[in-house]
Design a protein around this motif. Structure first.
Motif, PDB file in Angstrom:
ATOM      1  N   CYS A   1      -5.140   1.119  -1.672  1.00 19.39           N
ATOM      2  CA  CYS A   1      -5.152   2.431  -1.039  1.00 19.39           C
ATOM      3  C   CYS A   1      -5.609   2.170   0.424  1.00 19.39           C
ATOM      4  O   CYS A   1      -5.578   3.288   1.185  1.00 19.39           O
TER       5      CYS A   1
ATOM      6  N   TYR B   1      -8.759   9.449   4.245  1.00 18.30           N
ATOM      7  CA  TYR B   1      -8.468  10.362   2.890  1.00 18.30           C
ATOM      8  C   TYR B   1      -9.193  11.490   3.037  1.00 18.30           C
ATOM      9  O   TYR B   1     -10.468  11.642   3.550  1.00 18.30           O
TER      10      TYR B   1
ATOM     11  N   ARG C   1       8.064   7.781  -2.953  1.00 16.87           N
ATOM     12  CA  ARG C   1       6.996   6.971  -2.318  1.00 16.87           C
ATOM     13  C   ARG C   1       6.819   7.081  -0.805  1.00 16.87           C
ATOM     14  O   ARG C   1       7.922   7.259  -0.412  1.00 16.87           O
TER      15      ARG C   1
ATOM     16  N   LYS D   1      -5.043  14.041   1.543  1.00 17.33           N
ATOM     17  CA  LYS D   1      -4.760  12.852   0.900  1.00 17.33           C
ATOM     18  C   LYS D   1      -6.021  12.360  -0.057  1.00 17.33           C
ATOM     19  O   LYS D   1      -7.189  12.649   0.397  1.00 17.33           O
TER      20      LYS D   1
ATOM     21  N   TYR E   1      -9.130  -1.599  -5.086  1.00 22.18           N
ATOM     22  CA  TYR E   1      -8.932  -0.179  -4.556  1.00 22.18           C
ATOM     23  C   TYR E   1      -8.558  -0.539  -3.254  1.00 22.18           C
ATOM     24  O   TYR E   1      -7.816   0.200  -2.622  1.00 22.18           O
TER      25      TYR E   1
ATOM     26  N   VAL F   1       0.581  -1.184  -0.019  1.00 23.20           N
ATOM     27  CA  VAL F   1      -0.038  -0.080  -0.074  1.00 23.20           C
ATOM     28  C   VAL F   1       0.791   1.438  -0.107  1.00 23.20           C
ATOM     29  O   VAL F   1       0.629   2.175  -0.861  1.00 23.20           O
TER      30      VAL F   1
ATOM     31  N   CYS G   1      -2.576   8.418  -3.676  1.00 26.73           N
ATOM     32  CA  CYS G   1      -2.623   7.113  -3.650  1.00 26.73           C
ATOM     33  C   CYS G   1      -2.953   6.439  -5.333  1.00 26.73           C
ATOM     34  O   CYS G   1      -4.020   7.072  -5.962  1.00 26.73           O
ATOM     35  N   GLN G   2      -2.121   5.699  -5.829  1.00 25.26           N
ATOM     36  CA  GLN G   2      -2.207   5.583  -7.415  1.00 25.26           C
ATOM     37  C   GLN G   2      -3.351   4.291  -7.473  1.00 25.26           C
ATOM     38  O   GLN G   2      -2.907   3.212  -6.898  1.00 25.26           O
ATOM     39  N   THR G   3      -4.388   4.499  -8.387  1.00 30.35           N
ATOM     40  CA  THR G   3      -5.116   3.356  -8.717  1.00 30.35           C
ATOM     41  C   THR G   3      -5.013   3.294 -10.064  1.00 30.35           C
ATOM     42  O   THR G   3      -5.595   4.043 -10.820  1.00 30.35           O
TER      43      THR G   3
ATOM     44  N   PHE H   1      -7.395  10.263  -3.664  1.00 31.85           N
ATOM     45  CA  PHE H   1      -7.315   9.007  -4.884  1.00 31.85           C
ATOM     46  C   PHE H   1      -8.476   9.021  -5.592  1.00 31.85           C
ATOM     47  O   PHE H   1      -9.452   9.658  -5.381  1.00 31.85           O
TER      48      PHE H   1
ATOM     49  N   ARG I   1       2.244   2.408  -3.112  1.00 33.81           N
ATOM     50  CA  ARG I   1       1.414   3.067  -4.064  1.00 33.81           C
ATOM     51  C   ARG I   1       1.244   4.544  -3.897  1.00 33.81           C
ATOM     52  O   ARG I   1       0.362   5.237  -4.574  1.00 33.81           O
ATOM     53  N   ILE I   2       1.364   5.140  -2.738  1.00 36.27           N
ATOM     54  CA  ILE I   2       1.347   6.398  -2.248  1.00 36.27           C
ATOM     55  C   ILE I   2       2.324   7.416  -2.706  1.00 36.27           C
ATOM     56  O   ILE I   2       3.366   6.902  -2.206  1.00 36.27           O
TER      57      ILE I   2
END
Length: 364
Positions: free
Chosen positions: A278, A285, A174, A192, A274, A117, A132-134, A194, A120-121
């Motif tokens: 994330c 978030y 990251r 934060k 997701y 996780v 956060c990458q989706t 996403f 991804r951020i």
């Protein structure tokens, strides 16, 4: 006697004036309170912004409810000020919080905040932002925004395409690269966000990009991952064609899919949930954007983070964010209901957490 009568009339007139002024003040206060945001959490209330609601009378806003402290955005734009989120964004966070509390969905909505996780951020320390990458939800453009904010390039137009995803050259650290105490501090204090989109449409996008178009610089999807899925999940072993969407769905819906995921490594980020990417029930978030409403959400996110005066989100081509129901139904038309139900069972948490409807073809 005449003078006394005149004074009596003057006093009556003066009293009437005071009464009118008093009633006006009461009415003004009532009107002001009627249009205040009851979800505001500070002592000083400000007018509610209703830009994201089409029919205000259909929206129920609870009385005397205070916005939870854990959902307070931390971007510059909100420093010491009342939250003025459009109702749609408040409702998204409220829905997320409620689903996270649903014990029946706990296995589908909760995950550990692991290195996977944290990888991804992406971090922008200069403006106190975490993203956060989706994958398959327009993340390339958001990466460009953060690259500019971090100072690696002065404008989005200057960023070479081959640099965006090169994490040794794009200047995007990251969150996993920091110490535990630094990670905790950033998670507690930074803005934060996403982006999500319809979970099934995202899977179609991932399949097309990685297994149909298959960029030349990512040969492993076609030459390593696709054969692995085919060997395990193709019913007709005599077929020699490449990976089909049916094979892909059967793999994703298999409750024992993880043994293949381990072999595929981080390449699975393009189709995992997701929740797994994330940890939305573990990390608080500030904003959740939707791909389908990105034209409105992108400017809002930039403003909420306090960076709208520094950078703009790249122009969105017309129609690119619209949910394509016909395309989704076409892709799933030749797949068994059993396989679709198993796929939905895995992604149900994503559907429920972010307010996406169960597909009609699954209900029929």
């Amino acid at each position: 006697w005449l003078m006394s009568d005149n004074m009596h009339h003057q006093w009556l007139l003066l009293a009437a004036c005071f009464w009118v002024i008093f009633m006006f003040m009461v009415a003004s206060k009532f009107i002001t309170l009627t249009f205040k945001d009851p979800d505001g959490y500070s002592a000083k209330q400000e007018p509610l912004i209703l830009t994201a609601v089409t029919k205000v009378e259909e929206v129920h806003v609870p009385e005397e409810k205070h916005w939870p402290e854990e959902f307070q955005p931390t971007g510059k734009a909100f420093s010491g000020n009342l939250i003025r989120q459009p109702l749609v964004h408040m409702e998204r966070l409220e829905l997320l919080r409620n689903v996270c509390r649903d014990a029946a969905l706990r296995n589908l909505s909760h995950t550990a905040v692991s290195k996977f996780v944290l990888d991804r951020i992406f971090v922008c320390d200069k403006h106190k932002i975490l993203f956060c990458q989706t994958p398959k939800v327009g993340n390339t453009q958001w990466k460009k925004v953060l690259i500019v904010l971090n100072g690696a390039f002065s404008s989005i137009e200057e960023i070479p395409e081959n640099i965006v995803h090169d994490h040794e050259k794009n200047g995007l650290p990251r969150l996993s690269s920091f110490s535990d105490s630094e990670i905790k501090k950033r998670l507690n204090l930074y803005f934060k966000f996403f982006i999500v989109r319809d979970p099934f449409e995202r899977l179609i996008s991932a399949f097309k990009d990685k297994f149909v178009h298959n960029p030349r610089f990512e040969p492993w999807y076609r030459h390593e991952i696709a054969p692995g899925i085919i060997r395990k999940y193709r019913k007709n072993r005599t077929e020699t064609k490449g990976l089909q969407f049916e094979d892909f769905v059967r793999y994703l819906g298999d409750p024992n899919h993880r043994w293949l995921d381990v072999q595929f490594g981080d390449h699975i980020i393009h189709w995992v949930t997701y929740v797994e990417l994330c940890a939305p029930c573990e990390i608080t978030y500030s904003v959740i954007g939707h791909h389908e409403t990105l034209e409105d959400d992108a400017p809002y996110i930039l403003k909420a983070a306090g960076i709208d005066h520094l950078v703009s989100y790249p122009t969105i081509p017309p129609g690119i964010t619209v949910y394509n129901k016909t395309k989704v139904e076409r892709y799933f038309s030749g797949i068994s209901k059993r396989d679709i139900r198993r796929l939905y069972a895995r992604f149900e948490g994503d559907f429920k957490l972010f307010g996406y409807r169960e597909p009609d073809f699954l209900l029929n």
